[in-house]
Write a protein that holds these residues in place. Structure first.
Motif, mmCIF file in Angstrom:
data_model
loop_
_atom_site.group_PDB
_atom_site.id
_atom_site.type_symbol
_atom_site.label_atom_id
_atom_site.label_comp_id
_atom_site.label_asym_id
_atom_site.label_seq_id
_atom_site.Cartn_x
_atom_site.Cartn_y
_atom_site.Cartn_z
ATOM 1 N N UNK A 99 42.743 15.366 41.011
ATOM 2 C CA UNK A 99 41.338 15.750 41.233
ATOM 3 C C UNK A 99 41.090 16.505 42.542
ATOM 4 N N UNK A 100 42.082 16.568 43.425
ATOM 5 C CA UNK A 100 41.901 17.321 44.667
ATOM 6 C C UNK A 100 41.804 18.823 44.390
ATOM 7 N N UNK A 101 42.390 19.286 43.295
ATOM 8 C CA UNK A 101 42.316 20.704 42.946
ATOM 9 C C UNK A 101 40.952 20.982 42.323
ATOM 10 N N UNK A 102 40.232 21.927 42.902
ATOM 11 C CA UNK A 102 38.909 22.292 42.410
ATOM 12 C C UNK A 102 38.915 23.778 42.062
ATOM 13 N N UNK A 103 38.560 24.084 40.825
ATOM 14 C CA UNK A 103 38.444 25.487 40.423
ATOM 15 C C UNK A 103 37.058 25.956 40.838
ATOM 16 N N UNK A 104 37.010 26.969 41.694
ATOM 17 C CA UNK A 104 35.736 27.461 42.228
ATOM 18 C C UNK A 104 35.136 28.578 41.384
ATOM 19 N N UNK A 105 35.979 29.392 40.780
ATOM 20 C CA UNK A 105 35.480 30.531 40.021
ATOM 21 C C UNK A 105 36.620 31.458 39.675
ATOM 22 N N UNK A 106 36.250 32.651 39.257
ATOM 23 C CA UNK A 106 37.269 33.607 38.889
ATOM 24 C C UNK A 106 36.698 34.997 38.666
ATOM 25 N N UNK A 107 37.566 35.858 38.225
ATOM 26 C CA UNK A 107 37.198 37.240 37.935
ATOM 27 C C UNK A 107 38.058 37.675 36.756
ATOM 28 N N UNK A 108 37.402 38.103 35.675
ATOM 29 C CA UNK A 108 38.139 38.453 34.463
ATOM 30 C C UNK A 108 37.452 39.614 33.761
ATOM 31 N N UNK A 109 38.199 40.611 33.411
ATOM 32 C CA UNK A 109 37.710 41.741 32.624
ATOM 33 C C UNK A 109 36.503 42.415 33.287
ATOM 34 N N UNK A 110 36.554 42.550 34.607
ATOM 35 C CA UNK A 110 35.493 43.228 35.328
ATOM 36 C C UNK A 110 34.260 42.396 35.603
ATOM 37 N N UNK A 111 34.299 41.110 35.286
ATOM 38 C CA UNK A 111 33.131 40.244 35.467
ATOM 39 C C UNK A 111 33.501 39.005 36.268
ATOM 40 N N UNK A 112 32.613 38.591 37.181
ATOM 41 C CA UNK A 112 32.865 37.338 37.905
ATOM 42 C C UNK A 112 32.646 36.147 36.982
ATOM 43 N N UNK A 113 33.399 35.086 37.230
ATOM 44 C CA UNK A 113 33.290 33.853 36.447
ATOM 45 C C UNK A 113 32.906 32.696 37.359
ATOM 46 N N UNK A 114 32.031 31.833 36.871
ATOM 47 C CA UNK A 114 31.734 30.598 37.581
ATOM 48 C C UNK A 114 32.785 29.567 37.193
ATOM 49 N N UNK A 115 32.752 28.423 37.850
ATOM 50 C CA UNK A 115 33.710 27.359 37.525
ATOM 51 C C UNK A 115 33.520 26.891 36.086
#
Length: 171
Positions: A99-115
């Motif tokens: 649980x220490x690993x936290x996904x904050x967000x991302x970027x895919x196919x030209x669009x930002x991603x939320x968690x």
């Protein structure tokens, strides 16, 4: 200074060459756990611990400004060069176990991603499964078409056979 410029250039190339980028916070993970995570996703991505300031500069140079607010604390990035769904699934599975690993967000196919959008990406089936389902749908439609073309012919054969039996029984 030259070392920092080289790091920024390398990060910029990684951003540009990646099909997707997933930002995580690794606070509290041991070196062994990070190594386990890297091993789990190495087929589709590279996982690198990054410096926030240099990453902001590199991301902006690559045309990605969505990470500016999220680059706080100990950050690491998965630069995806393979299947983004598989990497998102691996990160989610690792985060459940650690649980220490936290996904904050991302970027895919030209669009930002939320968690939450990264989690939705992890809910998708893998590329191979989707291709298999598509192939099955094509195969089913081909069988349907073949049956449609063959049905009148077999009906005609049955009708002729019934007429012949009727003539034989009448004679």
């Amino acid at each position: 200074m030259a070392n920092k410029e080289a790091s920024v250039a390398e990060l910029t190339d990684s951003f540009r060459d990646s099909t997707a980028v997933l930002l995580t916070e690794y606070r509290g993970l041991t070196v062994a756990q990070l190594k386990e995570l890297r091993t789990g996703i190495k087929e589709d991505a590279t996982y690198a611990v990054v410096k926030n300031t240099l990453t902001k500069i590199a991301a902006n140079a690559a045309g990605i400004s969505s990470f500016d607010a999220e680059l706080v604390g100990p950050s690491a990035i998965a630069f995806v060069h393979g299947d983004p769904v598989a990497v998102a699934k691996s990160l989610r599975a690792f985060a459940k176990a650690n649980p220490q690993l936290v996904v904050k967000g991302g970027y895919f196919d030209g669009n930002p991603l939320t968690a939450s959008e990264v989690n939705q990406l992890a809910d998708l089936e893998s590329r191979e499964v989707l291709l298999g389902k598509l192939a099955g749908a094509f195969k089913a439609s081909l069988f349907g078409a073949a049956y449609l073309f063959q049905a009148p012919l077999s009906k005609t054969v049955r009708t002729v056979e019934a007429l012949r039996e009727k003539q034989d029984s009448a004679a």
